[in-house]
Design an enzyme around this catalytic site. Structure first.
Site, PDB file in Angstrom:
ATOM      1  N   ASN A  10     -10.866  43.536  40.252  1.00 24.48           N
ATOM      2  CA  ASN A  10     -11.327  43.556  38.865  1.00 24.48           C
ATOM      3  C   ASN A  10     -10.104  43.331  37.985  1.00 24.48           C
ATOM      4  OD1 ASN A  10     -12.329  44.106  36.350  1.00 24.48           O
ATOM      5  ND2 ASN A  10     -12.709  46.292  36.719  1.00 24.48           N
ATOM      6  N   TRP A  11     -10.004  42.113  37.467  1.00 25.84           N
ATOM      7  CA  TRP A  11      -8.801  41.757  36.698  1.00 25.84           C
ATOM      8  C   TRP A  11      -8.849  42.310  35.272  1.00 25.84           C
ATOM      9  CZ3 TRP A  11      -7.936  35.834  38.125  1.00 25.84           C
ATOM     10  CH2 TRP A  11      -7.739  35.731  39.510  1.00 25.84           C
ATOM     11  N   LYS A  12      -9.984  42.873  34.899  1.00 24.49           N
ATOM     12  CA  LYS A  12     -10.164  43.435  33.547  1.00 24.49           C
ATOM     13  C   LYS A  12      -9.736  42.410  32.487  1.00 24.49           C
ATOM     14  CE  LYS A  12      -9.478  47.947  35.541  1.00 24.49           C
ATOM     15  NZ  LYS A  12      -9.223  49.363  35.327  1.00 24.49           N
ATOM     16  N   HIS A  96     -19.307  49.681  34.901  1.00 22.15           N
ATOM     17  CA  HIS A  96     -17.919  50.153  35.016  1.00 22.15           C
ATOM     18  C   HIS A  96     -17.659  51.265  33.991  1.00 22.15           C
ATOM     19  CE1 HIS A  96     -13.552  50.200  35.122  1.00 22.15           C
ATOM     20  NE2 HIS A  96     -13.648  49.593  36.291  1.00 22.15           N
ATOM     21  N   GLU A  98     -15.238  51.839  32.201  1.00 17.68           N
ATOM     22  CA  GLU A  98     -14.636  51.391  30.937  1.00 17.68           C
ATOM     23  C   GLU A  98     -15.700  50.873  29.977  1.00 17.68           C
ATOM     24  OE1 GLU A  98     -11.552  48.966  32.673  1.00 17.68           O
ATOM     25  OE2 GLU A  98     -10.599  50.789  33.408  1.00 17.68           O
ATOM     26  N   GLU A 168     -16.343  55.225  41.760  1.00 15.44           N
ATOM     27  CA  GLU A 168     -15.074  55.193  41.039  1.00 15.44           C
ATOM     28  C   GLU A 168     -14.918  56.471  40.213  1.00 15.44           C
ATOM     29  OE1 GLU A 168     -13.464  51.020  40.614  1.00 15.44           O
ATOM     30  OE2 GLU A 168     -14.789  51.288  38.907  1.00 15.44           O
ATOM     31  N   GLY A 174      -6.916  53.648  37.121  1.00 15.39           N
ATOM     32  CA  GLY A 174      -5.751  53.267  36.321  1.00 15.39           C
ATOM     33  C   GLY A 174      -4.773  54.395  36.071  1.00 15.39           C
ATOM     34  N   SER A 214      -7.219  53.513  41.626  1.00 13.25           N
ATOM     35  CA  SER A 214      -5.813  53.491  42.042  1.00 13.25           C
ATOM     36  C   SER A 214      -5.625  53.156  43.523  1.00 13.25           C
ATOM     37  CB  SER A 214      -5.127  54.820  41.688  1.00 13.25           C
ATOM     38  OG  SER A 214      -5.144  55.016  40.285  1.00 13.25           O
ATOM     39  N   GLY A 235      -8.416  47.546  40.694  1.00 15.29           N
ATOM     40  CA  GLY A 235      -8.020  47.087  39.364  1.00 15.29           C
ATOM     41  C   GLY A 235      -6.579  46.606  39.377  1.00 15.29           C
ATOM     42  N   GLY A 236      -5.673  47.503  39.002  1.00 15.73           N
ATOM     43  CA  GLY A 236      -4.260  47.149  38.836  1.00 15.73           C
ATOM     44  C   GLY A 236      -3.667  46.346  39.982  1.00 15.73           C
TER      45      GLY A 236
HETATM   46  C1  PEP Z   1     -11.190  49.511  38.426  1.00 16.16           C
HETATM   47  O1  PEP Z   1     -10.906  48.859  37.440  1.00 16.16           O
HETATM   48  O2  PEP Z   1     -12.346  49.482  38.826  1.00 16.16           O
HETATM   49  C2  PEP Z   1     -10.138  50.288  39.089  1.00 16.16           C
HETATM   50  C3  PEP Z   1     -10.456  50.990  40.134  1.00 16.16           C
HETATM   51  O3  PEP Z   1      -8.860  50.208  38.574  1.00 16.16           O
HETATM   52  P1  PEP Z   1      -7.491  50.735  39.275  1.00 16.16           P
HETATM   53  O4  PEP Z   1      -7.490  50.202  40.665  1.00 16.16           O
HETATM   54  O5  PEP Z   1      -6.409  50.160  38.420  1.00 16.16           O
HETATM   55  O6  PEP Z   1      -7.535  52.228  39.236  1.00 16.16           O
END
Ligand code: PEP
Length: 252
Positions: A10-12, A96, A98, A168, A174, A214, A235-236
């Site tokens: 997930n590049w957000k 999600h 966010e 999640e 994040g 994470s 994500g990251g």
């Molecule tokens: C996400 O955006 O779904 C996520 C899990 O981000 P991260 O891996 O950065 O915690």
């Protein structure tokens, strides 16, 4: 039959046009023709068509990060599931945190989005997860129960075959705080049992449940080898091809 592993990035709201094409090319190159692990990337909307071009011929699938529930019309700024399909997407992320906690979107809205996406023949990565305060109040299972019941309301077991659930925990997204392998496994087992009660044992045993929060190359293997963890929503670490590919490798 053992469930395949599925890693999605997930590049957000990250990358620019050039960086997105380069990242997709590096992921496609790293994956090669190996489809033992299912892999998808979810870039920002403006780069979808270009990334689709880059991914042509690769087993790496494309996904959108969100969609609207209507097929077309006066919905300024929105993107329909059919538009995502047209841009080359096979997946869409729905629910999600966010969007839930950052944009005030609700279970009822996620339910409409999931139904619309499935009707357009997209596969849905449906996110659920508790806040830190909810975990500390021992309310994790209650929260997951509510999110699953409301978010997947009205779906058939046949439709559920095109749904991936992503667990999640919001406190792990994040933040660098990853759920312990036991916390992840417990939550995933709960989700699978809830799906069994809603859609039957077969649907539950075939459901892919990703962990997200994470996930990094150094913690991926332990999480991915839990019996009910079928992959990761990243994500990251999905923004660096070497890290993302290391997570894909850890799923093997
Ligand atoms: C996400 O955006 O779904 C996520 C899990 O981000 P991260 O891996 O950065 O915690």
């Amino acid at each position: 039959m053992p469930r395949p592993k599925f890693i999605a990035g997930n590049w957000k709201m990250s990358t620019n046009h050039t960086a997105a094409k380069e990242l997709a090319a590096a992921v496609a190159k790293g994956v090669g023709s190996d489809s033992t692990v299912q892999v998808a990337v979810c870039p920002p909307f403006p780069w979808l068509a270009s990334v689709a071009e880059v991914l042509k011929g690769s087993p790496v699938a494309l996904g959108g990060q969100n969609c609207h529930f209507e097929t077309e019309g006066a919905f300024t700024g929105e993107t329909s599931p059919a538009m995502l399909v047209d841009a080359g997407c096979r997946y869409v992320i729905v629910g999600h945190s966010e969007r839930r906690h950052g944009m005030g979107e609700t279970d009822a809205l996620f339910n409409k989005k999931a139904k619309a996406a499935l009707a357009a023949k997209l596969k849905v990565i449906f996110c659920v997860g508790e806040l830190l305060a909810e975990r500390e109040a021992n309310a994790t299972e209650t929260v997951l129960d509510t999110q699953l019941v409301a978010g997947l309301a009205g779906l058939t077991a046949e439709q559920l075959a095109n749904v991936v659930v992503a667990y999640e925990p919001v406190w792990a997204i994040g933040t660098g705080k990853v759920a312990s392998t036991q916390q992840a496994q417990d939550a995933h087992a709960f989700i699978r049992s809830k799906i069994a009660s809603l859609f039957g044992e077969k649907a539950a045993s075939e459901l892919l449940i990703q962990y997200g929060g994470s996930v990094k190359p150094d913690n991926a293997a332990a999480l991915l080898h839990q019996p009910d963890v079928d992959g990761a929503l990243v994500g990251g670490a999905s923004l660096k091809a070497d890290q993302f590919l290391a997570i894909v490798a850890a799923a093997k």
